[in-house]
Motif scaffolding. Structure first.
Motif, short mmCIF file in Angstrom:
data_model
loop_
_atom_site.label_atom_id
_atom_site.label_comp_id
_atom_site.label_asym_id
_atom_site.label_seq_id
_atom_site.Cartn_x
_atom_site.Cartn_y
_atom_site.Cartn_z
N ASP A 2 -2.76 22.53 4.74
CA ASP A 2 -3.35 22.37 3.42
C ASP A 2 -3.94 23.71 3.00
O ASP A 2 -4.87 24.21 3.63
CB ASP A 2 -4.44 21.29 3.49
CG ASP A 2 -4.98 20.90 2.13
OD1 ASP A 2 -4.80 21.66 1.16
OD2 ASP A 2 -5.59 19.83 2.03
N ARG A 4 -5.58 25.89 -0.18
CA ARG A 4 -6.17 25.82 -1.52
C ARG A 4 -6.66 27.21 -1.91
O ARG A 4 -7.55 27.76 -1.27
CB ARG A 4 -7.30 24.80 -1.54
CG ARG A 4 -6.77 23.41 -1.25
CD ARG A 4 -7.86 22.38 -1.08
NE ARG A 4 -7.28 21.13 -0.64
CZ ARG A 4 -7.07 20.08 -1.43
NH1 ARG A 4 -7.39 20.16 -2.70
NH2 ARG A 4 -6.53 18.98 -0.96
N LEU A 5 -6.05 27.75 -2.97
CA LEU A 5 -6.37 29.10 -3.42
C LEU A 5 -6.80 29.07 -4.88
O LEU A 5 -6.11 28.50 -5.72
CB LEU A 5 -5.14 30.01 -3.28
CG LEU A 5 -4.54 30.11 -1.88
CD1 LEU A 5 -3.21 30.83 -1.92
CD2 LEU A 5 -5.51 30.81 -0.95
N THR A 6 -7.92 29.70 -5.18
CA THR A 6 -8.41 29.78 -6.54
C THR A 6 -9.19 31.08 -6.73
O THR A 6 -9.51 31.76 -5.76
CB THR A 6 -9.29 28.54 -6.88
OG1 THR A 6 -9.58 28.56 -8.27
CG2 THR A 6 -10.54 28.49 -6.06
N TYR A 31 1.11 21.88 1.89
CA TYR A 31 0.61 21.43 0.59
C TYR A 31 -0.23 22.58 0.05
O TYR A 31 -1.23 22.97 0.66
CB TYR A 31 -0.27 20.18 0.74
CG TYR A 31 -0.90 19.76 -0.56
CD1 TYR A 31 -0.27 18.84 -1.39
CD2 TYR A 31 -2.11 20.29 -0.98
CE1 TYR A 31 -0.84 18.45 -2.60
CE2 TYR A 31 -2.69 19.92 -2.18
CZ TYR A 31 -2.05 19.00 -2.99
OH TYR A 31 -2.61 18.63 -4.19
N ALA A 32 0.20 23.14 -1.08
CA ALA A 32 -0.51 24.29 -1.65
C ALA A 32 -1.08 23.94 -3.02
O ALA A 32 -0.36 23.42 -3.88
CB ALA A 32 0.43 25.48 -1.76
N TRP A 33 -2.34 24.23 -3.22
CA TRP A 33 -3.04 24.04 -4.48
C TRP A 33 -3.45 25.44 -4.93
O TRP A 33 -4.32 26.06 -4.30
CB TRP A 33 -4.24 23.13 -4.24
CG TRP A 33 -5.03 22.74 -5.43
CD1 TRP A 33 -4.66 21.84 -6.39
CD2 TRP A 33 -6.34 23.18 -5.79
NE1 TRP A 33 -5.66 21.70 -7.32
CE2 TRP A 33 -6.72 22.52 -6.97
CE3 TRP A 33 -7.22 24.09 -5.21
CZ2 TRP A 33 -7.93 22.74 -7.58
CZ3 TRP A 33 -8.45 24.31 -5.84
CH2 TRP A 33 -8.78 23.63 -7.01
N ILE A 34 -2.78 25.95 -5.97
CA ILE A 34 -2.95 27.34 -6.40
C ILE A 34 -3.42 27.35 -7.85
O ILE A 34 -2.72 26.86 -8.73
CB ILE A 34 -1.63 28.12 -6.25
CG1 ILE A 34 -1.08 27.98 -4.82
CG2 ILE A 34 -1.82 29.58 -6.62
CD1 ILE A 34 0.35 28.42 -4.67
N GLN A 35 -4.62 27.93 -8.09
CA GLN A 35 -5.19 27.98 -9.44
C GLN A 35 -5.87 29.31 -9.69
O GLN A 35 -6.20 30.03 -8.74
CB GLN A 35 -6.23 26.87 -9.63
CG GLN A 35 -5.66 25.48 -9.72
CD GLN A 35 -6.73 24.49 -10.13
OE1 GLN A 35 -7.80 24.45 -9.56
NE2 GLN A 35 -6.42 23.70 -11.14
N SER A 63 1.15 22.80 -6.19
CA SER A 63 0.57 22.54 -7.51
C SER A 63 0.03 23.88 -8.00
O SER A 63 -0.91 24.42 -7.40
CB SER A 63 -0.54 21.50 -7.40
OG SER A 63 -1.17 21.32 -8.64
N SER A 69 -1.38 32.59 -11.50
CA SER A 69 -1.22 31.89 -10.21
C SER A 69 0.26 31.92 -9.83
O SER A 69 1.14 31.72 -10.67
CB SER A 69 -1.69 30.45 -10.35
OG SER A 69 -3.05 30.43 -10.73
#
Length: 76
Positions: A2, A4-6, A31-35, A63, A69
């Motif tokens: 997991d 998560r990058l922001t 699972y990557a969450w990039i914002q 995402s 991003s």
């Protein structure tokens, strides 16, 4: 995995192997969450073998939101 990058954060996955990874939802292996200008780079000899998901992305689900991003997939 997991990730998560922001807010301009960066991460790299290099020369990695994912075998038999499973997820009940999205992203069997990653699972990557990039914002907000976050950047995830996959490079080198990354290999995904028999990774599955009940949702989207057996190997990778990302995402991505925001103009700066990025998910970068290199060829090693």
């Amino acid at each position: 995995m997991d990730i998560r990058l922001t807010n301009g954060c960066k991460a790299s996955v290099i020369n990695s192997q994912f075998t038999g990874c499973q997820a009940n939802q999205q992203g069997g292996a990653i699972y990557a969450w990039i914002q907000s200008d976050g950047i995830l780079t996959l490079d080198g000899q990354c290999r995904f073998t028999e990774c599955t998901s009940q949702g989207y992305g057996g190997g990778i689900f990302a995402s991505i939101d925001g103009a700066g991003s990025k998910l970068i997939i290199g060829d090693g």
